[in-house]
Design an enzyme around this catalytic site. Structure first.
Site, PDB file in Angstrom:
ATOM      1  N   ALA A  33       0.839  -1.194   0.000  1.00 48.42           N
ATOM      2  CA  ALA A  33       0.000   0.000   0.000  1.00 48.42           C
ATOM      3  C   ALA A  33       0.875   1.246   0.000  1.00 48.42           C
ATOM      4  CB  ALA A  33      -0.903   0.003   1.232  1.00 48.42           C
ATOM      5  N   ASP A  34       0.425   2.247  -0.743  1.00 52.04           N
ATOM      6  CA  ASP A  34       1.109   3.536  -0.677  1.00 52.04           C
ATOM      7  C   ASP A  34       0.249   4.481   0.167  1.00 52.04           C
ATOM      8  OD1 ASP A  34      -0.977   4.455  -2.312  1.00 52.04           O
ATOM      9  OD2 ASP A  34       0.245   4.421  -4.130  1.00 52.04           O
ATOM     10  N   SER A  35       0.692   5.692   0.316  1.00 46.40           N
ATOM     11  CA  SER A  35      -0.025   6.646   1.171  1.00 46.40           C
ATOM     12  C   SER A  35      -1.455   6.868   0.695  1.00 46.40           C
ATOM     13  CB  SER A  35       0.718   7.983   1.213  1.00 46.40           C
ATOM     14  OG  SER A  35       1.981   7.798   1.788  1.00 46.40           O
ATOM     15  N   ASP A  37      -3.348   4.708  -0.937  1.00 41.58           N
ATOM     16  CA  ASP A  37      -4.125   3.509  -0.587  1.00 41.58           C
ATOM     17  C   ASP A  37      -4.593   3.561   0.862  1.00 41.58           C
ATOM     18  OD1 ASP A  37      -3.911   2.122  -3.078  1.00 41.58           O
ATOM     19  OD2 ASP A  37      -1.913   1.397  -2.516  1.00 41.58           O
TER      20      ASP A  37
END
Length: 78
Positions: A33-35, A37
């Protein structure tokens, strides 16, 4: 149970098999996950359950268990 609800939301959001998501899973490292997400995940929880998750709480979420523990502390009934 709270974990299963968060697991389901994460699996859908990140297009992962729910079996890959454990309480110990690191949201960024293990689940990819990125920020954005993470922000979308929390917005979904907020919208669905009518709560507001403060930015300082968001900054502390590293594992799936961190999210679950926060929601349980808030006595959110998912």
């Amino acid at each position: 149970m709270m974990f299963e609800k968060v697991q389901t939301i994460l699996a859908k959001q990140l297009r992962k098999d729910p079996a890959q998501i454990t309480p110990e899973s690191l949201i960024k490292k293990d689940l990819g996950a990125d920020s954005l997400d993470i922000l979308q995940l929390l917005m979904r929880i907020e919208d669905q359950y009518g709560i507001v998750i403060p930015d300082q709480a968001l900054a502390k979420f590293e594992t799936v268990a961190d999210v679950v523990a926060y929601l349980e502390q808030q006595e959110i009934k998912l």
